[in-house]
Design an enzyme around this catalytic site. Structure first.
Site, short mmCIF file in Angstrom:
data_model
loop_
_atom_site.label_atom_id
_atom_site.label_comp_id
_atom_site.label_asym_id
_atom_site.label_seq_id
_atom_site.Cartn_x
_atom_site.Cartn_y
_atom_site.Cartn_z
CB CYS A 67 -0.83 -0.08 1.38
SG CYS A 67 -2.04 -1.39 1.17
N PRO B 283 -9.47 -30.57 2.05
CG PRO B 283 -9.59 -32.35 3.21
CD PRO B 283 -10.03 -31.70 1.84
CE1 TYR C 107 -7.36 -24.65 7.13
CE2 TYR C 107 -5.59 -26.20 6.28
CZ TYR C 107 -6.61 -25.71 7.18
OH TYR C 107 -6.99 -26.77 8.07
N GLY D 32 -6.61 -14.00 1.69
CA GLY D 32 -6.25 -12.90 0.90
C GLY D 32 -7.13 -12.54 -0.25
#
Length: 813
Positions: free
Chosen positions: A42, A276, A279, A282
């Site tokens: 950012c 499972p 993951y 974001g």
């Protein structure tokens, strides 16, 4: 346990560090295709503008520092090219040696983020067109500015990052123009609040071209020319492309992991994918938005970091931590002002058919009697039933950040406007007021819900027939003389009691002041003196004047010529046509008839009462190559002026590639409506521009679920009773069985996990499909504009033919 992480920066790097803090035994390998593993994404615009002058300060952690502190295997310049969930391996390409290898895992984390949207259009590969996503992008922009010293830049896209780039480019000595497809900048906020941002941008000499679509780019000697759909063009030395991002899901998709309806990776409450052991987090994932009760794409660094911590803990401790969702709290600095939003805007709530009320207040950053108290404008959205807070937006100079955080916490906890009233804040004159603007927003909403005041918004006031209402300006006479709403009379609030005899009781009365407070007091006086239909203008004249002002600039750059050629030749002839009362296609036919009889350079002025004529006229001018000089709408009469130009212009236009797609939706059968939107979204996904023309029964598809009350004649009411009220009440073309077939179809679609019609429509709107509602059909069937989705543009035959002229596929459904 062996854990592999694809992608660094906010999500991946945070997850890796958290896991190491929790476990010294875990084997953790992080793959990053670039050479920087953890940096302040950012902060990139502020290095370009010089606010951050030390490049190294952008790096949260270097590879060496990360390895030394956390003992994590960091592999930069290593691009993961495939995931095999069956064998639990990934394929990695070393970008330095170009060699590939596989790596096994016990658990895998996908943190691939989002990629800038770069549509396929002529000239977009020009080396002077930049996007800003990572450090190399930043370095390229910075190097170009330092080496070539550009004087002018065009920023395409008025989102948060785009406007941050506007400010920083200007700080770097570059004059800037913003080109935005929508009618406003900053999509998360509503138009009325964005209009305050428009005012500020114009005060900073930023060119602002709203409602303009970029068609292509051309090299023009030492400059690059941005060609717009309106036939205007803007020449500059460089272009920043900032039209949004989309989740980078190629790896997940090719691995067979389930994607959500919006194109992001689908995860459960524990941030697990459909596998499972995998993951995701974001910008690449779809997250649950508790305000609208649906999943959304919300690419923000704050949520990514929080998700990373949850993912790390769930991998090491088992799935015991849930992610509660994201409400989209965002903030940006735009020159001297700060713009922030949280929760849902009115646009989003309308799109989701969520009933809500809105109110505005204009306060100060701290006590008004203390030095440097600066203005602060707040809009909140809340439920009319229980006062649940649904969204908040703030535009101001100081103290915006702490207020938006208070609103965000109340929204996240499912709080109400009554919680706003009770917020306990730190008060001292330099920091706040005894009644903080957050409290005041709650107090105003409370008055609305308790019917102590009836509010009316600027859009409604603008549409009112001034002959049927009494508009009272309760400011001082000096304020009134300086500027006021047309048709208003001036009765200062302190004089109302003594001048009640001047105010009739048989009219609807709208009172307004500067910001709403004196208007509220005036409305209370009237309501308690026997006046029943009294309304206070929410946000007062400040909101009204900002929202009704001209939003765009006449020129792209302050010393450039106007984008529309207003030069009038000395021998020019102007013919006036009165087409008032004619419905589509009557006005266009009158225009065409007279246009053929005038010479090049002569002009036609036409007066029309068909409110869709503006959209028709723009399309007609593009088709025939006419120059649209001006168009104004005053008191319901549209007055437009066009100039006849050389035929070569239209020939040049026709020679362009025709690759758009148009659909005429004539039917309101559920199955045919589904087919229409499946085709439209499919064409859109292939990078094509899509326009849908809804006529006759097809108009029922785009009716709002929650429609405002509108006045109709007898036949209009009869049509309304007999026709489907919205998309959810459509039947099937075959085997409808009194509506049972449609319900069965929707049930089967749900079981098969097929997107609903409403979901397909939302995808189409979100991704830019154009809806045109046939004005003639609306008039015949008694359908009002207020009954249709806000996304729909009212147009006629010429508007449709203009789109079809530039399309190579035209479907009638």
């Amino acid at each position: 346990m062996k854990v592999l992480i694809i992608g660094g920066v906010a999500g991946g790097a945070t997850a890796a560090a958290r896991m190491r803090r929790e476990s010294e035994d875990a084997q953790i390998i992080l793959f990053e295709r670039g050479e920087y593993v953890s940096y302040a994404n950012c902060g990139l615009p502020y290095y370009i503008g010089g606010t951050i002058n030390d490049r190294d300060r952008l790096f949260v952690q270097t590879v060496e520092g990360f390895v030394n502190r956390f003992n994590i295997d960091i592999r930069i310049k290593s691009e993961v090219t495939a995931i095999d969930v069956q064998s639990k391996t990934i394929t990695v390409q070393n970008r330095s040696t170009n060699e590939s290898y596989t790596e096994s895992y016990d658990k895998l984390i996908i943190s691939t983020g989002a990629e800038p949207i770069k549509p396929a259009m002529p000239g977009i590969d020009d080396s002077r067109i930049f996007s800003l996503r990572n450090v190399p992008d930043m370095d390229n922009i910075k190097a170009y500015i330092d080496l070539h010293k550009p004087k002018r830049a065009v920023v395409i896209g008025g989102g948060f990052i785009g406007l941050e780039m506007v400010e920083n480019l200007q700080d770097a000595g570059v004059e800037v123009c913003v080109v935005e497809r929508a009618n406003q900048v900053m999509a998360p906020i509503d138009f009325s609040m964005a209009s305050l941002v428009h005012q500020h941008l114009k005060s900073k000499n930023v060119g602002l071209l709203l409602g303009e679509v970029v068609e292509s780019f051309e090299s023009d000697n030492d400059e690059i020319k941005v060609l717009l759909e309106s036939k205007k063009n803007v020449s500059a030395d460089m272009v920043i492309l900032s039209i949004g991002v989309r989740p980078e899901v190629y790896l997940a998709k090719t691995a067979g992991l389930e994607l959500g309806s919006l194109g992001g990776i689908k995860v459960n409450d524990y941030m697990q994918t459909s596998d499972p052991d995998v993951y995701a987090l974001g910008d690449a994932v779809e997250v649950f938005n508790p305000v609208i009760g649906k999943h959304s794409l919300i690419p923000l660094a704050g949520p990514a970091n929080k998700q990373a911590r949850i993912v790390a803990d769930n991998i090491l401790e088992g799935n015991i931590y849930k992610y509660s969702g994201t409400i989209g709290t965002s903030i940006a600095k735009v020159f001297d002002i700060t713009v922030a939003a949280t929760g849902a805007s009115s646009k989003l709530l309308d799109r989701e058919n969520i009933s809500h009320l809105s109110s505005f207040i204009h306060g100060n950053s701290h006590a008004g009697y203390y030095l440097n108290a600066l203005p602060l404008s707040i809009k909140i959205n809340f439920s009319p039933i229980d006062g649940k807070l649904l969204g908040a937006q703030i535009v101001g100079f100081d103290g915006v950040d702490k207020r938006i955080d208070l609103f965000a916490q109340i929204i996240k906890k499912g709080g109400t406007i009554y919680d706003l009233m009770e917020v306990e804040h730190a008060y001292a004159p330099p920091y706040s007021s005894a009644k903080d603007p957050v409290n005041m927003a709650g107090f105003v909403a409370d008055n609305i819900l308790k019917n102590k005041v009836n509010i009316i918004h600027w859009r409604e006031v603008r549409k009112l027939d001034k002959n049927e209402i009494l508009l009272i300006d309760v400011r001082t006479s000096g304020e009134f003389q300086f500027a006021h709403i047309d048709g208003a009379i001036n009765i200062p609030v302190d004089d109302i009691r003594s001048r009640l005899s001047e105010i009739p009781k048989d009219k609807n009365i709208v009172v307004y002041c500067a910001v709403g407070l004196r208007g509220y007091l005036g409305s209370r006086i009237l309501l308690q003196n026997g006046y029943s239909n009294v309304y206070n203008l929410s946000g007062g004249y400040k909101t009204y004047s900002a929202a009704t002002d001209i939003q765009s600039t006449d020129v792209a750059f302050k010393d450039a010529l106007p984008l529309v050629n207003n030069n009038i030749k000395s021998e020019m002839k102007t013919i006036t046509i009165d087409a008032c009362g004619l419905q589509c296609p009557g006005p266009i036919m009158q225009l065409k008839k007279n246009y053929d009889q005038i010479e090049n350079g002569d002009r036609l002025e036409i007066k029309v009462t068909d409110q869709a004529f503006g959209e028709d006229l723009s399309g007609w001018c593009r088709m025939v190559g006419a120059n649209l000089i001006s168009i104004n709408n005053l008191g319901g009469v549209v007055t437009a002026c066009v100039e006849k130009t050389e035929k070569a212009q239209s020939c040049e236009m026709v020679s362009k590639p025709k690759d758009n797609k148009t659909l005429i939706v004539f039917s309101d059968d559920l199955d045919k409506a589904l087919a229409s939107f499946v085709i439209a979204n499919g064409a859109l996904a292939s990078g094509k521009k899509v326009s849908m023309f809804f006529t006759f029964w097809g108009l029922n598809v785009i009716k709002k679920v929650s429609k405002p009350a509108v006045k109709k004649d007898f036949l209009g009411k009869m049509f309304g009773m007999m026709l489907p009220s919205n998309s959810k009440t459509l039947g099937l073309s075959k085997m409808n069985m009194g509506g049972l077939g449609g319900k069965m179809m929707r049930y089967i679609m749900k079981e098969k996990k097929v997107d609903t019609l409403e979901s397909l429509m939302k995808q189409a709107i979100d991704n830019g499909v154009e809806f045109i509602a046939c004005s003639m059909s609306m008039d015949v069937m008694g359908i009002k504009q207020e009954e249709l989705m806000d996304h729909a543009t009212i147009g006629g035959v010429a508007a449709y033919l203009d789109r079809a002229e530039n399309a190579n596929v035209n479907l009638f459904i």
